[in-house]
Motif scaffolding. Structure first.
Motif, PDB file in Angstrom:
ATOM      1  N   PHE A   5      54.563 -12.691 -50.362  1.00 58.31           N
ATOM      2  CA  PHE A   5      55.661 -12.696 -49.388  1.00 58.31           C
ATOM      3  C   PHE A   5      56.555 -11.477 -49.578  1.00 58.31           C
ATOM      4  N   ALA A   6      56.879 -11.150 -50.824  1.00 57.36           N
ATOM      5  CA  ALA A   6      57.722  -9.987 -51.097  1.00 57.36           C
ATOM      6  C   ALA A   6      57.078  -8.709 -50.567  1.00 57.36           C
ATOM      7  N   ALA A   7      55.749  -8.634 -50.668  1.00 57.00           N
ATOM      8  CA  ALA A   7      55.030  -7.459 -50.181  1.00 57.00           C
ATOM      9  C   ALA A   7      55.135  -7.324 -48.665  1.00 57.00           C
ATOM     10  N   LEU A   8      55.038  -8.443 -47.965  1.00 60.26           N
ATOM     11  CA  LEU A   8      55.192  -8.417 -46.502  1.00 60.26           C
ATOM     12  C   LEU A   8      56.649  -8.154 -46.120  1.00 60.26           C
ATOM     13  N   ARG A   9      57.562  -8.828 -46.779  1.00 62.45           N
ATOM     14  CA  ARG A   9      58.995  -8.708 -46.478  1.00 62.45           C
ATOM     15  C   ARG A   9      59.491  -7.281 -46.678  1.00 62.45           C
ATOM     16  N   ALA A  10      58.935  -6.576 -47.653  1.00 63.50           N
ATOM     17  CA  ALA A  10      59.368  -5.208 -47.934  1.00 63.50           C
ATOM     18  C   ALA A  10      59.167  -4.285 -46.747  1.00 63.50           C
ATOM     19  N   GLN A  11      58.144  -4.573 -45.939  1.00 63.10           N
ATOM     20  CA  GLN A  11      57.864  -3.728 -44.773  1.00 63.10           C
ATOM     21  C   GLN A  11      58.639  -4.151 -43.533  1.00 63.10           C
ATOM     22  N   ALA A  12      59.011  -5.431 -43.453  1.00 58.77           N
ATOM     23  CA  ALA A  12      59.700  -5.918 -42.247  1.00 58.77           C
ATOM     24  C   ALA A  12      60.709  -7.002 -42.615  1.00 58.77           C
ATOM     25  N   PRO A  13      61.765  -6.635 -43.337  1.00 63.30           N
ATOM     26  CA  PRO A  13      62.731  -7.651 -43.790  1.00 63.30           C
ATOM     27  C   PRO A  13      63.380  -8.424 -42.645  1.00 63.30           C
ATOM     28  N   GLU A  14      63.513  -7.781 -41.497  1.00 66.50           N
ATOM     29  CA  GLU A  14      64.133  -8.456 -40.351  1.00 66.50           C
ATOM     30  C   GLU A  14      63.223  -9.533 -39.764  1.00 66.50           C
ATOM     31  N   ARG A  15      61.960  -9.566 -40.171  1.00 69.83           N
ATOM     32  CA  ARG A  15      61.009 -10.569 -39.680  1.00 69.83           C
ATOM     33  C   ARG A  15      60.588 -11.533 -40.793  1.00 69.83           C
ATOM     34  N   SER A  16      61.432 -11.644 -41.807  1.00 70.13           N
ATOM     35  CA  SER A  16      61.086 -12.441 -42.981  1.00 70.13           C
ATOM     36  C   SER A  16      60.705 -13.872 -42.635  1.00 70.13           C
ATOM     37  N   ALA A  17      61.480 -14.508 -41.759  1.00 74.74           N
ATOM     38  CA  ALA A  17      61.201 -15.905 -41.413  1.00 74.74           C
ATOM     39  C   ALA A  17      59.868 -16.029 -40.684  1.00 74.74           C
ATOM     40  N   GLU A  18      59.558 -15.075 -39.826  1.00 68.66           N
ATOM     41  CA  GLU A  18      58.275 -15.096 -39.118  1.00 68.66           C
ATOM     42  C   GLU A  18      57.115 -14.898 -40.085  1.00 68.66           C
ATOM     43  N   LEU A  19      57.299 -14.011 -41.045  1.00 71.92           N
ATOM     44  CA  LEU A  19      56.258 -13.768 -42.037  1.00 71.92           C
ATOM     45  C   LEU A  19      56.032 -15.005 -42.906  1.00 71.92           C
ATOM     46  N   ALA A  20      57.122 -15.676 -43.274  1.00 71.86           N
ATOM     47  CA  ALA A  20      57.005 -16.907 -44.048  1.00 71.86           C
ATOM     48  C   ALA A  20      56.224 -17.958 -43.264  1.00 71.86           C
ATOM     49  N   SER A  21      56.525 -18.083 -41.983  1.00 72.31           N
ATOM     50  CA  SER A  21      55.817 -19.047 -41.142  1.00 72.31           C
ATOM     51  C   SER A  21      54.338 -18.703 -41.032  1.00 72.31           C
ATOM     52  N   ALA A  22      54.038 -17.422 -40.927  1.00 76.39           N
ATOM     53  CA  ALA A  22      52.642 -16.997 -40.831  1.00 76.39           C
ATOM     54  C   ALA A  22      51.879 -17.342 -42.105  1.00 76.39           C
ATOM     55  N   MET A  23      52.523 -17.183 -43.246  1.00 77.50           N
ATOM     56  CA  MET A  23      51.885 -17.563 -44.507  1.00 77.50           C
ATOM     57  C   MET A  23      51.591 -19.051 -44.542  1.00 77.50           C
ATOM     58  N   GLN A  24      52.541 -19.848 -44.092  1.00 79.88           N
ATOM     59  CA  GLN A  24      52.332 -21.291 -44.144  1.00 79.88           C
ATOM     60  C   GLN A  24      51.292 -21.747 -43.137  1.00 79.88           C
ATOM     61  N   ARG A  25      51.208 -21.079 -42.009  1.00 81.83           N
ATOM     62  CA  ARG A  25      50.124 -21.391 -41.069  1.00 81.83           C
ATOM     63  C   ARG A  25      48.768 -21.062 -41.691  1.00 81.83           C
ATOM     64  N   ALA A  26      48.719 -19.952 -42.412  1.00 81.79           N
ATOM     65  CA  ALA A  26      47.458 -19.561 -43.063  1.00 81.79           C
ATOM     66  C   ALA A  26      47.003 -20.646 -44.036  1.00 81.79           C
ATOM     67  N   PHE A  27      47.947 -21.265 -44.725  1.00 80.13           N
ATOM     68  CA  PHE A  27      47.596 -22.302 -45.693  1.00 80.13           C
ATOM     69  C   PHE A  27      47.416 -23.655 -45.031  1.00 80.13           C
ATOM     70  N   TYR A  28      48.437 -24.110 -44.306  1.00 78.22           N
ATOM     71  CA  TYR A  28      48.446 -25.482 -43.789  1.00 78.22           C
ATOM     72  C   TYR A  28      47.593 -25.694 -42.543  1.00 78.22           C
ATOM     73  N   GLN A  29      47.213 -24.631 -41.881  1.00 79.08           N
ATOM     74  CA  GLN A  29      46.322 -24.767 -40.733  1.00 79.08           C
ATOM     75  C   GLN A  29      44.917 -24.232 -41.036  1.00 79.08           C
ATOM     76  N   ASP A  30      44.872 -23.049 -41.676  1.00 76.15           N
ATOM     77  CA  ASP A  30      43.581 -22.394 -41.884  1.00 76.15           C
ATOM     78  C   ASP A  30      43.006 -22.617 -43.283  1.00 76.15           C
ATOM     79  N   GLY A  31      43.777 -23.259 -44.168  1.00 79.28           N
ATOM     80  CA  GLY A  31      43.280 -23.564 -45.506  1.00 79.28           C
ATOM     81  C   GLY A  31      43.032 -22.346 -46.381  1.00 79.28           C
ATOM     82  N   LYS A  32      43.768 -21.255 -46.148  1.00 79.67           N
ATOM     83  CA  LYS A  32      43.559 -20.025 -46.911  1.00 79.67           C
ATOM     84  C   LYS A  32      44.457 -19.983 -48.144  1.00 79.67           C
ATOM     85  N   SER A  33      43.939 -19.400 -49.203  1.00 77.60           N
ATOM     86  CA  SER A  33      44.710 -19.267 -50.432  1.00 77.60           C
ATOM     87  C   SER A  33      45.812 -18.234 -50.264  1.00 77.60           C
ATOM     88  N   LEU A  34      46.979 -18.552 -50.794  1.00 83.50           N
ATOM     89  CA  LEU A  34      48.092 -17.613 -50.770  1.00 83.50           C
ATOM     90  C   LEU A  34      48.150 -16.793 -52.051  1.00 83.50           C
TER      91      LEU A  34
END
Length: 209
Positions: A99-128
């Protein structure tokens, strides 16, 4: 009343199901209040001895049903399969580094990036914990994928993540998710988990006057 010094602070964990359920409500609140900057900090739910396979936490399935009931969040078939197998390790430190790696490039989109990570796990079953997960998310947001992976694995990132966990603990946060409002030198808890948008708006208005 000026809101120049006010800020929303969202405390979350990538492997927190209630955070996944809350993400939609948070997004709506932030859209309603673009005048309030939003910072997103990782809390560190599954670290150290708690970074264990998902099967070590038998309460999760029942909790997910409750989360879905109260927030409308949907859990994908790939995630359900992962939960049934039970051997996927939930490592919040690795996820926070990603998350820190993604946030570093787009801090203003932090909440969207967090949501995308959780979709990757809770919908697509991908490892974080896997770099490829962050390559995919970076591509979705038009970020540099290899820069994100390099940042995630950089020697200083783990220490920075642990410092973020410490900073969160010093706030006295008792659970995840927690949404705070910083007003001047004071912090106010607005809610989290199953808190509705209307309730957040009411509390926010009450604090801001």
């Amino acid at each position: 009343m000026t809101r120049e010094n006010n800020e929303l602070i969202y405390i979350w964990d990538a492997y927190c199901g209630w955070c996944y359920g809350f993400s939609s409500t948070l997004g709506k609140l932030h859209a309603n209040h673009p005048e309030l900057p939003l910072s997103v900090w990782s809390g560190g739910l599954f670290t150290g001895e708690n970074a264990q396979p998902i099967g070590a936490f038998p309460h999760i399935a029942a909790a997910n049903a409750r989360i879905g009931e109260l927030t409308g969040a949907e859990f994908g078939a790939a995630y359900d399969e992962l939960l049934e197998k039970g051997d996927a390790v939930m490592d919040s430190e690795a996820a926070a580094a990603g998350f820190a790696a993604l946030r570093a490039q787009a801090p203003e989109r932090s909440a969207e990036l967090a949501s995308a990570m959780q979709r990757a796990f809770y919908q697509d079953g991908k490892s974080l914990s896997e770099p490829d997960t962050y390559r995919e998310i970076a591509a979705q947001f038009g970020l540099d994928a290899e820069t994100a992976v390099t940042f995630m694995n950089a020697p200083g990132t783990a220490a920075s993540v642990r410092n973020e966990f410490i900073r969160v603990s010093r706030l006295g946060v008792q659970g995840y998710p927690t949404l705070l409002l910083r007003k001047g030198d004071s912090l106010y808890q607005l809610g989290g988990g199953s808190t509705t948008l209307d309730a957040l708006e009411e509390r926010l208005a009450g604090v801001l006057g």
